[in-house]
Enzyme design. Structure first.
Site, PDB file in Angstrom:
ATOM      1  N   TYR A 174      30.164  48.568  39.672  1.00 32.56           N
ATOM      2  CA  TYR A 174      30.397  48.763  38.251  1.00 32.56           C
ATOM      3  C   TYR A 174      31.787  48.284  37.848  1.00 32.56           C
ATOM      4  CZ  TYR A 174      29.913  51.227  33.784  1.00 32.56           C
ATOM      5  OH  TYR A 174      29.809  51.535  32.464  1.00 32.56           O
ATOM      6  N   HIS A 175      31.906  47.617  36.717  1.00 34.26           N
ATOM      7  CA  HIS A 175      33.162  47.073  36.192  1.00 34.26           C
ATOM      8  C   HIS A 175      33.751  45.996  37.093  1.00 34.26           C
ATOM      9  CE1 HIS A 175      33.870  50.833  33.557  1.00 34.26           C
ATOM     10  NE2 HIS A 175      33.349  49.866  32.829  1.00 34.26           N
TER      11      HIS A 175
END
Length: 119
Positions: free
Chosen positions: A11-12
């Protein structure tokens, strides 16, 4: 297959193709419940960018090309040294815009080679 990345980036995170053929892989985490955050980056350099003993491989060089292509025009001329003439493949790559590990903009379009001749 190639070796797995040293740092799992989820994520990210982002992965962007760079001008020299390597890939910038960065970030990951910052999701509240992630095990780890990664405020760092790695550069992945594919093996085909190097010779057997690790020195940089000879890269193709475009010696001349069509400067502009008008809307609707479907051909262009690209000249390369003879050593590369029969090995060439072409693609257009759009730059990236990545967020939340999703790259919505990077795109690769393979182009057909109509004829081959080197300089």
């Amino acid at each position: 297959l190639m070796a797995a990345m040293e740092v799992p980036r989820k994520y990210h995170s982002t992965a962007n193709l760079l001008k020299d053929g390597s890939v910038l892989v960065a970030g990951g985490g910052v999701c509240g419940s992630c095990n780890a955050n990664h405020p760092d980056a790695q550069i992945f350099r594919p093996p085909y960018l190097f010779n057997t003993f690790g020195s940089p491989a000879t890269r193709p060089v475009i010696t001349s090309s069509t400067k502009e292509i008008a809307p609707g025009q479907n051909t262009m001329t690209v000249t390369v040294p003879n050593v590369f003439a029969n090995k060439m493949k072409f693609a257009m790559v759009r730059l990236s815009a990545t967020t939340h590990s999703t790259n919505n903009d990077q795109r690769r379009l393979s182009l057909n080679v109509k004829s081959v001749s080197g300089s």
